[in-house]
Enzyme design. Structure first.
Site, PDB file in Angstrom:
ATOM      1  N   GLU A   1      12.164  -6.124   2.923  1.00  0.00           N
ATOM      2  CA  GLU A   1      11.238  -5.284   2.177  1.00  0.00           C
ATOM      3  C   GLU A   1      12.067  -4.246   1.438  1.00  0.00           C
ATOM      4  OE1 GLU A   1       7.369  -2.346   2.549  1.00  0.00           O
ATOM      5  OE2 GLU A   1       8.974  -2.251   4.011  1.00  0.00           O
TER       6      GLU A   1
ATOM      7  N   ASP B   1      11.639  -4.687   7.602  1.00  0.00           N
ATOM      8  CA  ASP B   1      10.957  -3.483   7.124  1.00  0.00           C
ATOM      9  C   ASP B   1      11.945  -2.518   6.448  1.00  0.00           C
ATOM     10  OD1 ASP B   1       8.354  -2.069   7.222  1.00  0.00           O
ATOM     11  OD2 ASP B   1       9.451  -0.580   8.393  1.00  0.00           O
TER      12      ASP B   1
HETATM   13  O1  TEU Z   1       6.414   0.169   4.208  1.00  0.00           O
HETATM   14  C1  TEU Z   1       7.397   0.790   3.432  1.00  0.00           C
HETATM   15  C2  TEU Z   1       6.947   1.535   2.286  1.00  0.00           C
HETATM   16  O2  TEU Z   1       7.768   2.039   1.547  1.00  0.00           O
HETATM   17  C3  TEU Z   1       5.565   1.975   2.241  1.00  0.00           C
HETATM   18  O3  TEU Z   1       5.742   3.343   2.217  1.00  0.00           O
HETATM   19  C4  TEU Z   1       4.758   1.621   1.074  1.00  0.00           C
HETATM   20  O4  TEU Z   1       5.416   1.875  -0.122  1.00  0.00           O
HETATM   21  C5  TEU Z   1       3.516   2.479   1.172  1.00  0.00           C
HETATM   22  O5  TEU Z   1       2.849   2.065   2.347  1.00  0.00           O
HETATM   23  C6  TEU Z   1       2.584   2.334   0.045  1.00  0.00           C
HETATM   24  O6  TEU Z   1       1.451   3.081   0.351  1.00  0.00           O
HETATM   25  C7  TEU Z   1       6.819  -0.379   5.422  1.00  0.00           C
HETATM   26  C8  TEU Z   1       5.636  -1.053   6.065  1.00  0.00           C
HETATM   27  O7  TEU Z   1       5.228  -2.125   5.284  1.00  0.00           O
HETATM   28  C9  TEU Z   1       4.580  -0.027   6.289  1.00  0.00           C
HETATM   29  O8  TEU Z   1       3.399  -0.585   6.807  1.00  0.00           O
HETATM   30  C10 TEU Z   1       5.142   0.991   7.265  1.00  0.00           C
HETATM   31  O9  TEU Z   1       4.214   2.021   7.436  1.00  0.00           O
HETATM   32  C11 TEU Z   1       6.466   1.578   6.781  1.00  0.00           C
HETATM   33  O10 TEU Z   1       7.360   0.582   6.308  1.00  0.00           O
HETATM   34  C12 TEU Z   1       7.175   2.278   7.905  1.00  0.00           C
HETATM   35  O11 TEU Z   1       7.604   1.344   8.850  1.00  0.00           O
END
Ligand code: TEU
Length: 542
Positions: free
Chosen positions: A286, A231
Site C-alpha cells: 500500500e 499496510d
Molecule cells: O491506510 C493508510 C492511509 O494512508 C490511509 O490514511 C488512507 O489514506 C485514509 O484512510 C484515507 O481516508 C492504511 C489502512 O488501509 C487503513 O485502514 C489504516 O487505518 C491505516 O493504514 C493505518 O494502519
C-alpha cells in the site's frame, strides 16, 4: 487447535499431515505469474459475513461464502487484519501479529479457511502491518516501561523540547489537527505515531525490529498464505533527523508524504524473504502517496514490490479527460520499468465508487468494465460486485475516527430483514440492501453481480485482457477508448477494444466487432452498432 506463535512443532505437523498448503494453487509460468493475470478480491472481515451472529463478520463467515467467490470467479482474496487487536483502528492496531482475534475466530479456523480457499483455486493474501503495532502490544508495553528497556529502541522515542514541544511538526492521521507524537509522562519522552496514538510506529532502523517482522512473515508463509498486502509500506523508513514538514505537506498527515530511501532496502529484504518460498507468493504494497510518480519507485528494479497500489482512479472525477491523463501517466511511468499496474476503485478507506460517482447504477457498471479490462491487476472490494453504495451512518453510530464507516457497511447476503446477519450488525446496511442482496442478484441474470461475473469470465478467457498490452485510441469527446492485445500488435493473437462513455450525450464509435460484454447487458453476442449511451461501457471483440 492452539498453535504457538513461533514456528511450533504443531505448525510443522499440520503442514505435513494435511494438504500441502504452501504449494501453489495453479502453477503459473514465470513470464506471467498469477498476480498479473488474476483478480484480487478484498475482504474487510468485520463487514463481510457473520457466522456467529454477534453482528461482526468473522473468518467462519468468510469460509461459508467461498462458493460465492468461486462462482464469481476471483483468483485471490486479500483479508484485511483479523489479528488480536483492541480495535482502536478496527484491526490495523495489532496486539499480536501471529494470532487471530477471538472476535474473528482462531488460528485453526484460519487454517481451515486457507485450505478450503485453496481447494477452490483461490489464493489467500493476508495484511501485514509493519509500520506500527497497537499500544497494547507486549513490545510497546515493554518499550514504554523505562528508557533502559531492551525494547526501548523498537519504537521511536524523542525528547523534543519537553512536554509542550513535540520533536517536529508532523501531523498524525485520523486525529483532527493532531500531532504525530504523544508525550509519555512516566519516561518523559515523545513517541511517534503516524496514525492514532494507539498505533505507535515501530523503528525499522533497529535490525531487531526487521528480524521480528520477518519472523511474522515466515509464520504466515509457513502456514501457506500466498502473500501479503503490506499496510503503508512507504512509511516504514523515516528521515533520522526528523525534519519539519514544509508547506503544503505540513497541513496533511505525515503518512501521506513520508519518503525515505531506507524504505527501499527494507522492501528488498521482504521481497527476498517471500521469493525464497515456492509458488509465486506476492507482496502488494500500500503506497498511499500522491500519484504514480511517487508510487513507481517502489517496484524497484524488479526487486521490491511485485505490485504497488495506485489510487489514481479513486481521485478521478467522472470525466474522460481526467481518466485519460491518469491512464496515460501510468503507462508512461510504469511500462518502461516493467512494472505492472494495479487498479483500485474502492476499498475500506475510501468512499465506494458508486457513491463517489453520484450513486448511479449505470456508472457503477461502467466502472466495473474499466476495473476489469484496463492493463493491470484489479483489486475488487467486497460489495462492488453487488453495486453497493456507502451506508449513511447516523452520528450516534459513527465508530471510525477516520470517518470511513460508510464503505465498511455489512454485505447484504439475503433479501430478508436481517440480510444474513445477527440482530445488530456493527454498522447500518447500505441503501437498497434488500434489492441489492447477493441472493436476489444471483437469481437475476441482468444484475450487477452477473455483469461482474461475465467480465471476470471474459478476462480469464482472453490473454489480451488479462496480460496483454494496451494503447489508447482516438475517441470522441467524453469517451475513453482503448485497445488490448497479446502477441504481435499488427497481427495479434488475441484482441479486444474497450469503450466507456463518460460524456453527457450518446457517442458514435467507429469500431467493428462483436459485443462481448455490455455494462447494461444490451446487445451482447451481437455486432456492435457503433452507438454508446452515456454512462455505459462495452467490451468488443474486433
Ligand atoms: O491506510 C493508510 C492511509 O494512508 C490511509 O490514511 C488512507 O489514506 C485514509 O484512510 C484515507 O481516508 C492504511 C489502512 O488501509 C487503513 O485502514 C489504516 O487505518 C491505516 O493504514 C493505518 O494502519
Amino acid at each position: 487447535m492452539k498453535v504457538d506463535r513461533h514456528h511450533s512443532a504443531e505448525v510443522r505437523a499440520s503442514r505435513t499431515s494435511g494438504p500441502v498448503l504452501g504449494s501453489p494453487v495453479v502453477p503459473s509460468p514465470e513470464s506471467s505469474p498469477w498476480w498479473r493475470s488474476g483478480v484480487v478480491y478484498q475482504i474487510y472481515p468485520r463487514s463481510f459475513a457473520d457466522a456467529d451472529g454477534d453482528g461482526v463478520g468473522d473468518l467462519e463467515g468468510i469460509r461459508q461464502h467461498l462458493d460465492h467467490l468461486a462462482w464469481l470467479g476471483v483468483d485471490a482474496v486479500w483479508l484485511s487484519p483479523f489479528y488480536r487487536s483492541p480495535m482502536a483502528d478496527f484491526g490495523y492496531d495489532v496486539a499480536d501479529f501471529c494470532d487471530v482475534d477471538p472476535l474473528f475466530g482462531d488460528l485453526a479456523g484460519f487454517q481451515r479457511l486457507l485450505e478450503e480457499a485453496h481447494e477452490r483455486s483461490i489464493r489467500v493474501l493476508v495484511d501485514l502491518v509493519p509500520n506500527h503495532s497497537s499500544d497494547q502490544h507486549p513490545w510497546f508495553q515493554e518499550s514504554k516501561r523505562s528508557r533502559d528497556s531492551p525494547k526501548r529502541d523498537w519504537y521511536v522515542w524523542r525528547d523534543g523540547g519537553g512536554p509542550d514541544e513535540p520533536p517536529n511538526n508532523w501531523v498524525g492521521a485520523f486525529i483532527e489537527g493532531g500531532r504525530a507524537w504523544t508525550w509519555d509522562p512516566a519516561t518523559e519522552q515523545w513517541y511517534l505515531h503516524q496514525f492514532l496514538p494507539e498505533q505507535p510506529d515501530l523503528n525499522w532502523a533497529n535490525p531487531e525490529v526487521v528480524e521480528a517482522m520477518h519472523g511474522v512473515m515466515r509464520f504466515w508463509l509457513d502456514l501457506g498464505v500466498d502473500g501479503f498486502r503490506i499496510d503503508v509500506v512507504h512509511c516504514i523508513g523515516r528521515d533520522p533527523d526528523f525534519p519539519d514538514d514544509q508547506p503544503p505537506w505540513d497541513a496533511i498527515p505525515h503518512c501521506a508524504s513520508n519518503e525515505h530511501h531506507s524504505t527501499h532496502a527494507h522492501i528488498r529484504g521482504m521481497r527476498d524473504l517471500v521469493d525464497a518460498y515456492p509458488g509465486d507468493r506476492v507482496i502488494v504494497g500500500e503506497t498511499a502517496l500522491p500519484g504514480t510518480r511517487w508510487v513507481a519507485p517502489y517496484y524497484g528494479d524488479g526487486d521490491e514490490l511485485h505490485l504497488a497500489f495506485n489510487f489514481a482512479a479513486t481521485h478521478a472525477a467522472w470525466d474522460a479527460a481526467a481518466w485519460s491523463t491518469r491512464i496515460q501517466r501510468i503507462e508512461e511511468l510504469l511500462e518502461p520499468q516493467g512494472a505492472w499496474p494495479t487498479w483500485v476503485m474502492s476499498n475500506h478507506d475510501v468512499v465506494r465508487h458508486r457513491t463517489r460517482h453520484g450513486g448511479s447504477e449505470a456508472r457503477a457498471r461502467a466502472t466495473a468494465v474499466a476495473l476489469l479490462t484496463l492493463r493491470g491487476t484489479p483489486f475488487l472490494y467486497a460489495g462492488e460486485e453487488l453495486g453497493l453504495e456507502d451506508a449513511e451512518v447516523p452520528a450516534d453510530r459513527v465508530v471510525d475516527p477516520g470517518g470511513r464507516d460508510g464503505c465498511r457497511a455489512p454485505i447484504p447476503w439475503t433479501a430478508d430483514p436481517d440480510h444474513g446477519w445477527g440482530p445488530e450488525p456493527w454498522l447500518p446496511f447500505p441503501p437498497d440492501a434488500a434489492t441489492l442482496a447477493a441472493d436476489r442478484q444471483r437469481d437475476d441474470p441482468t444484475s450487477v453481480l452477473h455483469l461482474y461475473r461475465r467480465l471476470l469470465a471474459a478476462r480469464r478467457a482472453s490473454t489480451a485482457l488479462s496480460t496483454g498490452d494496451q494503447e489508447r485510441l482516438p475517441a470522441p469527446e467524453g469517451v475513453l477508448l482503448w485497445r488490448r492485445w497479446s502477441g504481435d500488435p499488427a497481427a495479434p493473437a488475441d484482441e479486444r477494444v474497450l469503450a466507456l462513455n463518460m460524456g453527457a450525450s450518446p457517442a458514435s464509435i467507429d469500431v467493428a466487432g462483436l459485443v462481448e460484454v455490455a455494462s447494461d447487458g444490451v446487445g451482447e453476442g451481437q455486432s456492435f452498432r457503433g452507438h454508446l449511451d452515456p454512462d455505459t461501457a462495452v467490451v468488443l471483440r474486433p
